[in-house]
Scaffold this motif. Structure first.
Motif, short mmCIF file in Angstrom:
data_model
loop_
_atom_site.label_atom_id
_atom_site.label_comp_id
_atom_site.label_asym_id
_atom_site.label_seq_id
_atom_site.Cartn_x
_atom_site.Cartn_y
_atom_site.Cartn_z
N LYS A 215 0.85 -1.14 -0.16
CA LYS A 215 0.06 0.05 0.13
C LYS A 215 0.83 1.29 -0.07
N ILE A 216 0.36 2.34 -0.64
CA ILE A 216 0.92 3.49 -0.62
C ILE A 216 1.60 3.97 0.75
N CYS A 217 0.91 4.03 1.79
CA CYS A 217 1.27 4.30 2.91
C CYS A 217 2.27 3.48 3.78
N ASP A 218 2.70 2.33 2.99
CA ASP A 218 3.53 1.62 3.83
C ASP A 218 5.02 1.85 2.96
N GLU A 219 5.13 2.63 2.02
CA GLU A 219 6.46 2.80 1.30
C GLU A 219 6.41 4.35 1.28
N VAL A 220 7.48 4.61 1.91
CA VAL A 220 7.84 6.17 2.18
C VAL A 220 8.10 6.80 0.83
N THR A 221 8.79 6.55 -0.16
CA THR A 221 8.74 7.33 -1.37
C THR A 221 7.72 7.46 -2.06
N ASN A 222 6.95 6.54 -2.32
CA ASN A 222 5.70 6.83 -3.24
C ASN A 222 4.82 7.51 -2.34
N ASP A 223 4.56 7.42 -0.90
CA ASP A 223 3.87 8.08 -0.20
C ASP A 223 4.11 9.63 -0.12
N SER A 224 5.42 9.96 -0.53
CA SER A 224 5.77 11.65 -0.67
C SER A 224 5.53 11.71 -1.91
N TRP A 225 5.48 11.14 -2.96
CA TRP A 225 5.35 11.48 -4.29
C TRP A 225 3.69 11.86 -4.34
N LEU A 226 3.00 11.01 -3.84
CA LEU A 226 1.36 11.17 -3.57
C LEU A 226 1.05 12.48 -3.10
N GLN A 227 1.66 12.71 -1.78
CA GLN A 227 1.38 13.88 -1.02
C GLN A 227 1.50 15.09 -1.90
N GLN A 228 2.58 14.87 -2.54
CA GLN A 228 3.06 16.41 -3.23
C GLN A 228 1.89 16.63 -4.54
N VAL A 229 1.22 15.66 -5.02
CA VAL A 229 0.10 15.89 -5.90
C VAL A 229 -1.28 15.72 -5.62
N SER A 230 -1.75 15.43 -4.74
CA SER A 230 -3.02 14.99 -4.30
C SER A 230 -3.83 15.87 -3.27
N GLY A 231 -3.22 17.08 -2.91
CA GLY A 231 -3.93 17.80 -1.89
C GLY A 231 -4.70 17.23 -0.82
N ASP A 232 -5.76 17.62 -0.73
CA ASP A 232 -7.01 17.17 0.23
C ASP A 232 -7.16 15.84 0.40
N ASP A 233 -6.88 15.16 -0.93
CA ASP A 233 -7.46 13.73 -1.05
C ASP A 233 -6.20 12.84 -0.55
N TYR A 234 -5.15 13.27 -0.06
CA TYR A 234 -3.93 12.45 0.33
C TYR A 234 -4.13 11.64 1.22
N LEU A 235 -4.94 11.85 2.35
CA LEU A 235 -5.24 10.92 3.53
C LEU A 235 -5.88 9.47 3.01
N TRP A 236 -6.85 9.95 2.03
CA TRP A 236 -7.55 8.44 1.68
C TRP A 236 -7.06 7.77 0.64
N VAL A 237 -6.16 8.39 -0.28
CA VAL A 237 -5.56 7.92 -1.44
C VAL A 237 -4.40 6.90 -0.83
N ARG A 238 -3.64 7.32 0.07
CA ARG A 238 -2.48 6.67 0.56
C ARG A 238 -2.75 5.44 1.12
N LYS A 239 -4.20 5.01 1.45
CA LYS A 239 -4.45 3.67 1.95
C LYS A 239 -4.69 2.84 0.74
N GLU A 240 -4.37 3.24 -0.38
CA GLU A 240 -4.59 2.15 -1.75
C GLU A 240 -3.48 1.43 -2.06
N GLU A 241 -3.63 0.38 -3.04
CA GLU A 241 -2.54 -0.20 -3.39
C GLU A 241 -1.63 0.73 -4.30
N GLN A 242 -0.15 0.60 -4.21
CA GLN A 242 0.72 1.44 -4.69
C GLN A 242 0.88 0.87 -6.23
N LEU A 243 0.87 1.64 -7.23
CA LEU A 243 0.66 1.52 -8.64
C LEU A 243 2.27 2.05 -9.35
#
Length: 261
Positions: A129-157
């Motif tokens: 999952k995205i939240c379990d891998e620090v690099t992709n979690d950081s990439w997601l945070q930089q582009v997802s705005g207020d949606d970050y907290l729920w998207v990070r619980k999804e599978e890392q693609l």
């Protein structure tokens, strides 16, 4: 379906033959009957010659002025989008991926014809999952705005292997590229952050699904090979058969069509 209307896209800038050899030879030997497209910029003569001999269609491109200073992982979408736009009515399935760290074990069109419907887009899981891998979690945070907290619980693609029908792929790649234009920082990984975000948004989420490592389409092998995040894996470790040189899902005798990372 006629698999001769399928398309596999690679994009290269300033490359020589050796880093591309495994990708090019494996695709040529896989039985794939569609168009093997390589969008190229600044490649040497040996690479150009070998790709032509192996039946690749080469399209030379120049990076758009607006993309200068961007990571190539983002700017590479421009020539891919242009080609698919020009040939949209001729195409069925489109696969777009990395080149240096990707090989084909079998013809990916066969898997898509059997398993794509009723979906039109595939995102390939990296096994955590995205939240379990620090690099992709950081990439997601930089582009997802207020949606970050729920998207990070999804599978890392992985943006190094995406697939779908031509129209859906054109829309997805265009969305990634257009959103990139609005970012102040388009460093490495922004395309993957955007993929992980927008595949969960309309209109993409309604027509897509996640392909995991227990299916035989594409293995994103990084964490499984390195044994990283083992307690966080979302599927069991794939099986690597040293006698055949092939990789398989853990409980399957059908090898992955694509091996990445």
């Amino acid at each position: 379906m006629d698999s001769t209307n399928d398309l596999i896209i690679g994009v290269l800038k300033n490359f020589s033959w050796e880093p591309v050899k495994a990708y090019a030879l494996s695709l040529s030997r896989s039985g794939f009957k569609g168009t093997k497209l390589m969008c190229v910029n600044g490649i040497n003569d040996e690479l150009r010659h070998n790709l032509v001999v192996l039946g690749f269609t080469l399209v030379d491109f120049t990076e758009p002025e607006a993309s200068f200073g961007w990571s190539f992982a983002v700017s590479r979408y421009a020539p891919a989008i242009d080609y698919v736009k020009k040939h949209l009515t001729e195409l069925i399935y489109v696969i777009c991926g990395d080149v240096r760290d990707l090989v084909f074990q079998t013809d990916p069109s066969v898997w898509l014809e059997k398993n794509m419907a009723p979906h039109r887009l595939l995102g390939c899981s990296e096994g955590v999952k995205i939240c379990d891998e620090v690099t992709n979690d950081s990439w997601l945070q930089q582009v997802s705005g207020d949606d970050y907290l729920w998207v990070r619980k999804e599978e890392q693609l992985c943006s190094g292997t995406i697939a779908g029908d031509a129209e859906a792929m054109l829309a997805l790649m265009s969305d990634i590229y257009d959103r990139s234009k609005k970012l102040t920082d388009n460093g490495f990984g922004r395309d993957q952050g955007l993929l992980n975000y927008i595949l969960r948004l309309s209109p993409h989420k309604e027509i897509s699904r996640v392909v995991k490592a227990d299916e035989s389409f594409a293995l994103q092998g990084n964490w499984f090979v390195l044994n990283h995040y083992k307690d966080k894996w979302t599927t069991p470790q794939p099986r690597f058969d040293m006698s055949t040189g092939l990789a398989y899902p853990h409980d399957s005798d059908e090898p992955y069509a694509i091996m990445h990372q």
